[in-house]
Scaffold this motif. Structure first.
Motif, mmCIF file in Angstrom:
data_model
loop_
_atom_site.group_PDB
_atom_site.id
_atom_site.type_symbol
_atom_site.label_atom_id
_atom_site.label_comp_id
_atom_site.label_asym_id
_atom_site.label_seq_id
_atom_site.Cartn_x
_atom_site.Cartn_y
_atom_site.Cartn_z
ATOM 1 N N TRP A 37 30.479 -19.931 4.722
ATOM 2 C CA TRP A 37 31.654 -20.727 4.359
ATOM 3 C C TRP A 37 31.294 -21.902 3.469
ATOM 4 O O TRP A 37 32.095 -22.337 2.638
ATOM 5 N N VAL A 76 29.112 -11.006 4.234
ATOM 6 C CA VAL A 76 29.985 -12.178 4.181
ATOM 7 C C VAL A 76 29.143 -13.400 3.862
ATOM 8 O O VAL A 76 28.201 -13.725 4.593
ATOM 9 N N GLY A 81 33.825 -15.330 2.163
ATOM 10 C CA GLY A 81 34.385 -14.031 1.805
ATOM 11 C C GLY A 81 33.316 -12.977 1.612
ATOM 12 O O GLY A 81 32.113 -13.235 1.682
ATOM 13 N N PRO A 82 33.736 -11.741 1.326
ATOM 14 C CA PRO A 82 32.794 -10.637 1.192
ATOM 15 C C PRO A 82 32.096 -10.612 -0.169
ATOM 16 O O PRO A 82 32.687 -10.943 -1.190
ATOM 17 N N SER A 118 28.136 -4.587 2.041
ATOM 18 C CA SER A 118 29.231 -5.569 2.042
ATOM 19 C C SER A 118 28.874 -6.611 3.089
ATOM 20 O O SER A 118 28.806 -6.310 4.283
#
Length: 339
Positions: free
Chosen positions: A100, A97, A30-31, A95
């Motif tokens: 995972w 990422v 996610g960010p 911003s």
């Protein structure tokens, strides 16, 4: 969360930097948003780059024994190529990422004792300085939470969580380390298991759940066994997780039991139901670099996290400790390149 540092390696009167992360925990994949606030010093400088590093405090097994240090597992260039005038205030929003496979640091607001941080590097006219660390909090994906919740509802208890430097053979692991969440067996499995170690390898389409069972020799079951199960993110709202997770544990127990687990489960040991995609990697030594430590912990009711608070290290203190031992070994990637 804010930190401020005078960039000492750039000399007295150099710029200062505040890195402000948006409030709240982030999700794996996610960010991570915020801004880097720069204030010019006593002279004009050229800002060549503004880089964010994600760091993790990990353990590693070496010839000298278990060691601890900091691994930089991702870098983001979020700005640069501009002039910062004397005394000028400027802001670099970002911003990015996160990977995972970023480890989970909390569950239901309780810390698991995993230490992650964000470090800001500022490059000025050929010099660079790595600032202090800002703690990073990561909450689990819905699939990860569902699996841990199921373990809790089945009577398993939280023992500890750590980050192990190395790779799990036969998986699609991307980061140079993996997270292990160690849980004690439920009463049903206590006669054959000492503990179960859970590792999540998340990706954009789902999560591989790697389970390692430490067997205690009961019912003729000896040694360790390992299996990997794949679930998708869409499985969250349509799966009986208690049945699935219990099925996973049964497969671990049955895999090398001389009677297929009949002594423990009766004449028909197999549950009917969907266990997710399964790939068994066998037993003994599945990790390329791996260490174990036995720790006791409280049992849980509906969440593995219920026992986590007492085991958690202070996040800020853990980050400081990790920095102190940055140079313990060159196996910690990226930590021997200080500017």
């Amino acid at each position: 969360m804010v930190f401020k540092k005078l960039l000492g390696s750039l000399g007295l009167g150099g710029p200062t930097v505040d890195t402000v992360l948006s409030h709240g925990a982030v999700l794996p994949g996610g960010p991570l948003a915020g801004e880097v606030r720069l204030k010019g010093g006593e002279r004009d400088v050229e800002i060549e780059h503004v880089v964010l590093e994600l760091l993790a405090h990990v353990e590693a097994e070496t010839e000298e024994g278990e060691q601890h240090g900091t691994v930089a597992f991702e870098r983001f260039t979020v700005g640069g190529g501009f002039r910062l005038a004397k005394g000028e205030d400027t802001t670099v929003p970002f911003s990015v990422v996160v990977p995972w496979e970023t480890p989970v640091t909390e569950l239901y607001g309780q810390s698991l004792g995993i230490v992650l941080g964000v470090r800001t590097e500022l490059g000025v006219a050929g010099a660079r300085d790595k600032g202090d660390l800002d703690p990073l909090t990561v909450r689990p994906l819905a699939v990860q939470e569902a699996v841990l919740e199921a373990f809790g509802q089945l009577g398993f208890g939280f023992l500890s969580a750590d980050l192990e430097y190395g790779r799990i053979a036969g998986t699609r692991q991307q980061l140079p380390f993996y997270q292990e969440i160690e849980i004690s067996p439920s009463p049903r499995y206590s006669s054959v298991l000492n503990e179960v170690e859970v590792t999540f390898l998340a990706g954009p389409h789902g999560v591989d759940v790697v389970l390692e069972a430490d067997r205690n020799g009961g019912h003729g079951v000896h040694g360790d066994s390992l299996a990997r199960f794949s679930v998708t993110h869409e499985d969250v709202g349509r799966t009986d997780w208690n049945t699935m997770v219990d099925g996973w544990v049964r497969q671990l127990v049955e895999a090398h039991a001389p009677d297929g687990g009949a002594a423990l489960f009766g004449a028909h040991p197999h549950h009917e139901g969907h266990y997710g995609h399964h790939q068994d990697h066998g037993h003994h030594g599945h990790h390329e670099e791996h260490g174990h430590g036995r720790r006791s912990g409280p049992g849980v009711g509906t969440a593995v996290a219920a026992g986590a608070a007492g085991l958690a290290v202070g996040v800020a203190g853990g980050l400081v400790a990790a920095e102190v031992v940055d140079e313990v070994g060159d196996f910690f990637e990226g930590e021997d390149e200080e500017g």
